[in-house]
Design a protein around this motif. Structure first.
Motif, short mmCIF file in Angstrom:
data_model
loop_
_atom_site.label_atom_id
_atom_site.label_comp_id
_atom_site.label_asym_id
_atom_site.label_seq_id
_atom_site.Cartn_x
_atom_site.Cartn_y
_atom_site.Cartn_z
N TRP A 73 -25.23 65.18 39.69
CA TRP A 73 -25.66 66.55 39.87
C TRP A 73 -27.16 66.58 40.12
CZ3 TRP A 73 -23.68 71.29 36.78
CH2 TRP A 73 -22.29 71.41 36.91
N PRO A 74 -27.64 67.58 40.83
CA PRO A 74 -29.09 67.75 40.95
C PRO A 74 -29.68 68.20 39.62
CG PRO A 74 -27.96 69.63 41.91
CD PRO A 74 -26.89 68.64 41.55
N LYS A 75 -30.96 67.93 39.42
CA LYS A 75 -31.61 68.39 38.19
C LYS A 75 -31.75 69.91 38.19
CE LYS A 75 -34.19 64.18 37.16
NZ LYS A 75 -35.54 63.59 36.92
N SER A 76 -31.78 70.49 39.39
CA SER A 76 -31.89 71.95 39.50
C SER A 76 -30.91 72.43 40.56
CB SER A 76 -33.32 72.34 39.90
OG SER A 76 -33.42 73.75 40.08
N ASP A 115 -18.66 85.10 25.40
CA ASP A 115 -19.12 83.72 25.25
C ASP A 115 -20.59 83.56 25.66
OD1 ASP A 115 -16.65 83.02 24.31
OD2 ASP A 115 -16.03 81.90 26.08
N PRO A 116 -21.50 84.33 25.08
CA PRO A 116 -22.91 84.23 25.53
C PRO A 116 -23.55 82.91 25.11
CG PRO A 116 -22.72 85.67 23.59
CD PRO A 116 -21.32 85.34 24.03
N VAL A 117 -24.03 82.16 26.10
CA VAL A 117 -24.74 80.90 25.87
C VAL A 117 -26.05 80.98 26.64
CG1 VAL A 117 -24.74 78.40 26.21
CG2 VAL A 117 -22.64 79.56 25.50
N PHE A 118 -27.16 81.01 25.91
CA PHE A 118 -28.49 81.03 26.52
C PHE A 118 -29.23 79.72 26.29
CE2 PHE A 118 -27.47 85.45 26.70
CZ PHE A 118 -28.25 86.01 27.70
N ALA A 119 -28.62 78.78 25.56
CA ALA A 119 -29.27 77.53 25.21
C ALA A 119 -29.54 76.68 26.46
CB ALA A 119 -28.40 76.74 24.24
N LYS A 120 -30.54 75.80 26.35
CA LYS A 120 -30.86 74.89 27.44
C LYS A 120 -29.84 73.75 27.56
CE LYS A 120 -35.83 75.81 27.54
NZ LYS A 120 -37.20 75.22 27.42
N ARG A 121 -29.17 73.44 26.46
CA ARG A 121 -28.13 72.42 26.47
C ARG A 121 -26.86 72.95 25.81
NH1 ARG A 121 -29.98 67.22 27.72
NH2 ARG A 121 -32.25 66.92 27.59
N PRO A 124 -24.66 70.24 20.30
CA PRO A 124 -25.06 70.52 18.92
C PRO A 124 -26.50 70.12 18.63
CG PRO A 124 -23.69 68.56 19.00
CD PRO A 124 -23.67 69.15 20.37
N VAL A 125 -27.14 69.40 19.57
CA VAL A 125 -28.53 68.98 19.36
C VAL A 125 -29.36 69.38 20.58
CG1 VAL A 125 -27.94 67.07 17.84
CG2 VAL A 125 -28.03 66.68 20.30
N ARG A 126 -30.67 69.47 20.39
CA ARG A 126 -31.56 69.93 21.47
C ARG A 126 -32.00 68.80 22.40
NH1 ARG A 126 -35.76 74.07 18.38
NH2 ARG A 126 -34.20 75.58 17.67
N PHE A 127 -31.83 67.55 21.97
CA PHE A 127 -32.39 66.44 22.73
C PHE A 127 -31.36 65.70 23.57
CE2 PHE A 127 -31.28 65.01 18.46
CZ PHE A 127 -30.47 63.92 18.71
N ALA A 128 -30.09 66.07 23.50
CA ALA A 128 -29.05 65.37 24.25
C ALA A 128 -27.92 66.33 24.57
CB ALA A 128 -28.52 64.18 23.44
N GLY A 129 -27.10 65.90 25.51
CA GLY A 129 -25.98 66.73 25.92
C GLY A 129 -26.25 67.42 27.24
N PRO A 130 -25.22 67.97 27.87
CA PRO A 130 -25.37 68.60 29.19
C PRO A 130 -26.46 69.67 29.21
CG PRO A 130 -23.06 68.32 28.65
CD PRO A 130 -23.81 67.96 27.42
N LYS A 131 -27.32 69.57 30.19
CA LYS A 131 -28.49 70.44 30.31
C LYS A 131 -28.30 71.43 31.44
CE LYS A 131 -33.54 70.12 30.38
NZ LYS A 131 -34.69 69.19 30.50
N GLN A 315 -22.99 70.14 33.55
CA GLN A 315 -22.05 69.12 34.00
C GLN A 315 -21.32 68.54 32.79
OE1 GLN A 315 -23.44 65.69 36.26
NE2 GLN A 315 -21.37 65.36 37.06
N LEU A 316 -20.06 68.91 32.66
CA LEU A 316 -19.23 68.44 31.56
C LEU A 316 -18.29 67.32 31.98
CD1 LEU A 316 -18.20 71.89 30.05
CD2 LEU A 316 -20.17 70.47 29.42
#
Length: 353
Positions: A73-76, A115-121, A124-131, A315-316
């Protein structure tokens, strides 16, 4: 452990907690979220759909990761639509995709988040997982007064706990979720009031609006040992503006879920259906429809209009970022359905009556 092996295991573990995959080797003997009588879809410990395929095994997870063919996937991947600034109230029906599976539905003077999701990822953690590869289609500060929030299930790409706590503090909405999810939500804010219901039950939103919880071919988990211990659902919103059927995640199964909705509620005015996170099919088919199956569901429902989500933000799974929209166009053409009747929405895109 070698670096490659460590990354593979870490990737699999992350995706499991996100809800894209999972395994059945759990020994937990107590449900931390829900205690209630057994039923035709609850055995006293876990929820289930009787005709649904069995859980994936850990060996399946390893097989997927070992042979994974993940399209980069592209980063943006910015939306072509600017961030929406919704009106405070709408007399008709106005729907905006915030991103992934998050919607603002404005109907008959009420404002409903799904299902509101505003998180960057989605993690369950901020430093890993789909962004996120695009910002939310509505800035949090631009949300209108929120009357109700509907949560389909507890996977991290659908239940963003810190976001829901923030919404609760800002708007004090009625929160509706399937059984067991109240315990999870109150872990983020113990003052949060959540109305939980079982499949087949409803909540009155007032002024002629009702929300009905109905089954989906999916599952739930927040970690690796709580699989199916909270219920999941799809929603039907009935209002003076018609029937709106919303699915967060589901497999197609034998199609009866969709024909049952039509039989019970009539052909929906609007169906919001997932079209992404479906590859590889041997692994994802039981829990996520692909675009061709979403078109089949649309036909079984007899819906006037469909909107596609669950693609293009996180990207899941393995398909490329634009593949769901491309496959949807092809499936609609093959079925002889006009493209405008089933749109693959992008963040900030508005559909309204």
């Amino acid at each position: 452990m070698k670096r490659r092996s460590l990354l593979t295991v870490a990737s699999a573990a992350t995706v499991m907690t996100l809800g894209g995959v999972g395994y059945a080797a759990h020994r937990r003997g107590r449900n931390p979220y829900y205690r209630g009588p057994t039923s035709d879809h609850f055995d006293g410990l876990r929820f289930f759909l009787p005709e649904q395929a069995t859980d994936k095994a850990l060996s399946d997870v390893v097989r997927w990761q070992a042979k994974r063919q993940r399209e980069p996937w592209p980063k943006s991947f910015p939306s072509p639509y600017p961030a929406d600034r919704p009106p405070e109230r709408v007399a008709g029906l106005r729907v905006v995709l915030i991103g992934h599976a998050s919607y603002l539905v404005q109907v008959a003077g009420r404002n409903i988040l799904i299902d509101p999701v505003f998180a960057k990822r989605a993690s369950p953690v901020r430093f890993a997982g789909p962004k996120r590869v695009n910002p939310p289609g509505i800035a949090f500060a631009d949300l209108p007064p929120i009357d109700a929030v509907l949560v389909t299930h507890n996977h991290y790409d659908h239940l963003d706990g810190p976001c829901l706590a923030r919404i609760w503090q800002a708007h004090q909405p009625l929160i509706v979720a399937p059984l067991g999810n109240d315990t999870i939500l109150r872990g983020y804010d113990d003052t949060m009031h959540v109305e939980t219901r079982d499949w087949g039950q409803s909540v009155d939103l007032g002024d002629g609006l009702q929300v009905h919880l109905v089954p989906a071919n999916h599952w739930s988990a927040r970690g690796v040992n709580d699989r199916r211990m909270a219920l999941w659902c799809a929603f039907v919103i009935t209002s003076p503006r018609g029937v709106h059927y919303h699915v967060g995640d589901t497999g197609f199964g034998d199609g009866s879920l969709f024909s049952d909705i039509r039989a019970r509620f009539g052909p929906p005015r609007l169906a919001t259906l997932p079209i992404g996170a479906y590859e590889p099919r041997w692994f994802m088919q039981a829990q996520h429809v692909d675009p061709a199956e979403a078109v089949r569901a649309f036909a079984l429902l007899g819906a006037e209009q469909a909107l596609g989500h669950h693609w293009g933000t996180f990207q899941l799974t393995d398909e490329g970022v634009e593949r769901p929209a491309e496959a949807l166009t092809a499936a609609l053409g093959g079925a002889g359905i006009a493209p405008g009747r089933f749109l693959a929405l992008r963040p900030g895109q508005v559909w309204e009556v």
